[in-house]
Design an enzyme around this catalytic site. Structure first.
Site: not given
Ligand code: K1U
Ligand code: ZN
Length: 159
Positions: A50, A55, A103-104, A145-146, A149
């Site tokens: 996501g 971001q 989170c990125l 989560h998004e 943001h």
């Molecule tokens: O919004 C962002 O920072 C992207 C984030 C989205 C997200 C991941 C996990 C749960 C909710 C929202 C990421 O993509 S983090 C990287 C990722 O692929 C990941 C991290 C933890 C668990 C599963 C995937």
């Molecule tokens: Zn995030």
């Protein structure tokens, strides 16, 4: 090929702001399509599931949700990326579940966050069609989560 954009990091002011609505004249525009393409390219390059416009330093209400199976959520559905403009959560389930998030914008930190298991979301497509969809499980977690943001909230504030 689309531009890969810089990703704002925890501590930067852009991540604390409430993002502005996309207005009528911005739908179906080169600008909005270009933003969505660049967000998707940046998300893929960072291996994310996501991304939200703040971001990438754009304080507008645009998110992408792109669930796929991953080591933490092996049963997550594989989705084509969905671009959501001006998304709103209309209903949340009473059932709350804990799940790992990253989170990125917060490198090297993961945490267990309590989120609604199911959400009903209204959003607009890039051309301005109104869409209502229900998401469960991992996709519902990404949506929440998004949208956080867009409201200036990072998952670490929910731990
Ligand atoms: O919004 C962002 O920072 C992207 C984030 C989205 C997200 C991941 C996990 C749960 C909710 C929202 C990421 O993509 S983090 C990287 C990722 O692929 C990941 C991290 C933890 C668990 C599963 C995937
Ligand atoms: Zn995030």
């Amino acid at each position: 090929m689309s531009n890969i954009l810089a990703v704002a990091q925890q501590g930067e002011a852009i991540l604390t702001l409430k993002a502005a609505l996309v207005v009528e004249s911005e739908f179906n525009s080169t600008w909005l399509n270009g933003l969505a393409d660049a967000m998707q390219a940046t998300m893929l390059e960072r291996n994310g599931v996501g991304i939200a416009a703040p971001q990438v330093y754009v304080s507008k209400r645009v998110i992408i949700v792109a669930s796929r199976p991953n080591p933490r959520y092996p049963d997550a559905p594989e989705m084509d990326a969905i671009v959501m403009v001006n998304p709103e959560i209309l209903e949340k389930s009473e059932q709350i579940i804990l799940g790992e998030e990253g989170c990125l914008s917060v490198p090297n930190e993961r945490g267990e966050v309590a989120r609604a298991e199911k959400v009903k979301v209204r959003y607009f497509s890039l051309v301005g069609e109104k869409i209502e969809t229900i998401f469960h499980g991992f996709p519902a977690r990404i949506v929440q989560h998004e949208i956080d943001h867009l409201d200036g909230i990072l998952f670490v504030e929910r731990l």
